[in-house]
Design a protein around this motif. Structure first.
Motif, short mmCIF file in Angstrom:
data_model
loop_
_atom_site.label_atom_id
_atom_site.label_comp_id
_atom_site.label_asym_id
_atom_site.label_seq_id
_atom_site.Cartn_x
_atom_site.Cartn_y
_atom_site.Cartn_z
N ALA A 27 -20.34 -48.47 35.49
CA ALA A 27 -20.61 -49.47 34.44
C ALA A 27 -20.64 -48.80 33.07
CB ALA A 27 -21.93 -50.18 34.71
N THR A 57 -14.39 -61.32 29.53
CA THR A 57 -14.98 -62.64 29.65
C THR A 57 -16.42 -62.55 29.14
OG1 THR A 57 -15.66 -62.05 31.87
CG2 THR A 57 -13.61 -63.30 31.66
N LYS A 59 -18.99 -63.88 30.47
CA LYS A 59 -19.86 -63.59 31.60
C LYS A 59 -19.84 -62.10 31.96
CE LYS A 59 -20.28 -63.81 36.50
NZ LYS A 59 -19.63 -64.17 37.76
N GLY A 60 -18.64 -61.54 32.02
CA GLY A 60 -18.51 -60.13 32.37
C GLY A 60 -19.24 -59.23 31.37
N VAL A 61 -19.08 -59.54 30.08
CA VAL A 61 -19.75 -58.75 29.05
C VAL A 61 -21.26 -58.91 29.16
CG1 VAL A 61 -20.11 -58.52 26.56
CG2 VAL A 61 -17.79 -58.79 27.46
N ARG A 62 -21.71 -60.12 29.41
CA ARG A 62 -23.15 -60.38 29.54
C ARG A 62 -23.72 -59.59 30.72
NH1 ARG A 62 -25.23 -63.32 33.98
NH2 ARG A 62 -24.01 -65.19 33.55
N VAL A 63 -23.05 -59.63 31.86
CA VAL A 63 -23.56 -58.90 33.04
C VAL A 63 -23.58 -57.40 32.75
CG1 VAL A 63 -23.08 -58.32 35.45
CG2 VAL A 63 -22.87 -60.70 34.68
N LEU A 64 -22.51 -56.89 32.15
CA LEU A 64 -22.44 -55.46 31.86
C LEU A 64 -23.53 -55.05 30.86
CD1 LEU A 64 -20.99 -52.71 32.04
CD2 LEU A 64 -19.46 -53.50 30.21
N ASP A 66 -26.35 -56.62 30.08
CA ASP A 66 -27.69 -56.77 30.66
C ASP A 66 -27.99 -55.58 31.58
OD1 ASP A 66 -28.17 -59.13 29.35
OD2 ASP A 66 -27.70 -60.41 31.06
N TYR A 67 -27.00 -55.22 32.36
CA TYR A 67 -27.16 -54.09 33.29
C TYR A 67 -27.49 -52.81 32.52
CZ TYR A 67 -25.93 -50.89 37.11
OH TYR A 67 -25.95 -49.91 38.07
N THR A 69 -28.78 -52.68 29.60
CA THR A 69 -30.09 -52.86 28.97
C THR A 69 -31.21 -52.48 29.95
OG1 THR A 69 -29.22 -54.63 27.56
CG2 THR A 69 -31.62 -54.51 27.80
N VAL B 118 -14.74 -51.02 36.32
CA VAL B 118 -15.69 -52.03 35.83
C VAL B 118 -15.10 -52.77 34.62
CG1 VAL B 118 -17.95 -52.36 34.73
CG2 VAL B 118 -17.76 -50.96 36.80
N VAL B 122 -15.06 -56.83 34.09
CA VAL B 122 -15.54 -57.51 32.88
C VAL B 122 -14.44 -58.41 32.31
CG1 VAL B 122 -16.30 -57.16 30.49
CG2 VAL B 122 -17.26 -55.76 32.33
N VAL B 280 -32.87 -59.43 31.70
CA VAL B 280 -32.95 -57.96 31.74
C VAL B 280 -34.26 -57.50 32.38
CG1 VAL B 280 -31.32 -57.56 29.87
CG2 VAL B 280 -33.74 -57.87 29.33
N MET B 290 -24.84 -57.34 38.44
CA MET B 290 -23.72 -56.40 38.53
C MET B 290 -23.18 -56.34 39.96
SD MET B 290 -21.58 -54.30 37.16
CE MET B 290 -22.15 -53.99 35.48
N LEU B 293 -21.00 -59.31 40.14
CA LEU B 293 -19.77 -59.15 39.34
C LEU B 293 -18.75 -58.30 40.10
CD1 LEU B 293 -18.70 -59.84 36.38
CD2 LEU B 293 -19.14 -57.42 35.90
#
Lengths: 337, 337
Positions: A27, A57, A59-64, A66-67, A69, B118, B122, B280, B290, B293
């Motif tokens: 990640a 996307t 969503k993809g950016v948000r998941v990445l 957040d992860y 963070t 990854v 994303v 988070v 993740m 994802l």
């Protein structure tokens, strides 16, 4: 909805997280590749504004993000991401100390696959599939990708090994990217550097030396450190991140050869990840032993006492250790008696 | 040896450690495989005494144990290793709550390889190479290897969904290992469980049910949860770790189907990794996004508000959330109005 207290037991979360921690490596590598840190530094701080900048996307950016963070590499306040001090300094492409390229080496499929079977590494006491073949291309990639990581320790180490203005002939053993020698030359305009490494790797050192403006003050010795003729009359021999690849006896043999190349009173300068005597602190030095178990047949992270003993057995005088903090390495210095 | 202070800068150690964290996953997996935790619990606490027990080299064991000590999974005092509370409870084979088999699933090459790229995940907003094909063997492996991880949340969740002694017909949707239904049956001798999952996975649920002594009180519905006829008249429908594989709309469709199978007043019991609204925290819930994802085309870790909205859109009443701590999951309950 009837309710009763559950049994008291242990949260498996930490084990669960550790067993999936390859996700963290990949990640972080993915975020570097997508320049997420650069975009955030430049002012795009939400998933919907970062996404188009990296063709991602939302969503993809948000998941990445957040992860990252949760892992402390980003901050998040009311949906807005920010950079931690280390990611701001080291992973924003517009920062002078950007070192994102190290991700290419650390997460290189060849490196990751070395840890496929750690039980086998433990049984074997080291790697069978190792990276020490002559001219192995992995060292060219290492030299290119990892150089930014070594600018800091090299710039600090340089201040210890020569005095600015005093002529010094410096041998950079297994120079790799050449940064340790280059920084000696930058610190001391009267220093001349001889880079030794395999021919394909030397090209990277020479490129870096030219780029960093020390043209005319360096030479090269292509070939294996164990086979080539170093010549003689050196004031300083740098051994940056080299001894950890080999066992104790092999290192003593090499250090004897290095000593023979030094003037009387000349300085051996060993740069290493050095764990304390307990071998479980500080983290960076201690964890490095696993890197050697996975990638070398008999390398290790050596304690200061072990390095000192190697140097003495090779005929050097008492050694002294200097932390290169905030870089996570140590410089061990010993004189040719 | 001239000395000058180095420039002030940032320690790259944390980034360095994160980019090599696949080593942690594989080292922990290797230690489980070598039964290092079991040997330490049984009294072999030094590298030289552990090594012969796992056919390892002393050096390999020392490097592995030091590495795990830095990461807090072991302790080390004067060369003697000990177990942290969680590794003692969960990774010693002689502990009743041993769950070492989860390492096989988490570090399965098929799982690790999903995080190879990854940046592509994303860009895509999810996996392309996903694990939701009918009868995919990964779910049989999941059911076998991961069962120990779910004994704890299942045993806690069971106390919320039926009252012991009151007859209850319970549908276990996408039952997998079957533990959530099995624990309802263990908690309530008057409960009857219907396990639904793909045929190959149901074999694992049936084996576990027989092993745990609920023979004669369960039935099966083989096939996809989206296609099979659930039947009707259920008091409870368990949805353990299923909704996270799908997008919001797909989940509403499924929940409508589940609702049609429940009696009036029947209970939907959703077990999920539920992040807080900030996405988070807490770590286990937040990091789970993740996992989705990387392994599903459009799955996610849903907040309580999102799960509540799915349930309402499917026609259920207001839902309530219960932590299954110390397990890192939540139980969300809603009644069929």
């Amino acid at each position: 909805m009837p309710s009763r207290p559950g049994p008291v037991s242990i949260n498996p979360g930490r084990i669960h997280q550790a067993l999936t921690s390859y996700q963290l490596a990949m990640a972080l590598k993915g975020a570097i590749e997508l320049e997420v840190f650069t975009h955030i530094a430049a002012g795009a701080t939400t998933a919907d504004t970062i996404a188009p900048l990296c063709h991602g996307t939302e969503k993809g950016v948000r998941v990445l993000c957040d992860y990252l963070t949760v892992h402390g590499f980003l901050t998040k306040v009311k949906g807005s991401y920010g950079l931690a001090p280390d990611t701001a300094a080291l992973l924003d492409k517009n920062s002078p100390s950007y070192m994102g390229s190290v991700a290419e080496f650390f997460t290189h499929p060849a490196m990751v696959s070395k840890y496929r079977d750690v039980a086998a590494l433990v049984r074997n006491g080291g790697a069978t599939d190792h990276t020490l073949a002559p001219n192995d291309n992995v060292w060219v990639e290492f030299a290119r990708y990892m150089a930014p990581m070594f600018a800091l320790p090299a710039s600090i180490a340089a201040t210890y090994v020569t005095r600015s203005g005093e002529p010094a002939k410096v041998l950079d053993v297994a120079a790799g990217h050449g940064l340790f020698g280059i920084h000696v030359a930058l610190h001391n305009p009267a220093a001349e550097i001889i880079f030794q490494d395999w021919e394909n790797v030397l090209q990277v050192a020479c490129e870096n030396a030219a780029k960093m403006g020390i043209t005319g003050r360096f030479g090269t010795i292509p070939g294996s450190a164990f086979d080539v003729d170093f010549g003689t009359g050196y004031d300083v021999a740098l051994l940056p991140n080299f001894l950890h690849h080999f066992d104790f006896t092999t290192n003593v043999t090499l250090l004897k050869k290095v000593r023979a190349a030094l003037k009387h009173g000349g300085l051996a300068a060993v740069i290493e990840f050095v764990p304390n005597e307990d071998r479980v602190s500080p983290p960076d030095g201690a964890l490095f032993a696993m890197r050697m178990l996975g990638t070398t047949p008999s390398g290790d992270a050596y304690t200061f006492a072990e390095i000192d003993r190697m140097l003495r057995e090779a005929g050097f005088g008492a050694s002294e250790s200097h932390s290169l903090a905030p870089a996570h390495q140590h410089l061990v210095l010993a004189r040719n008696r």
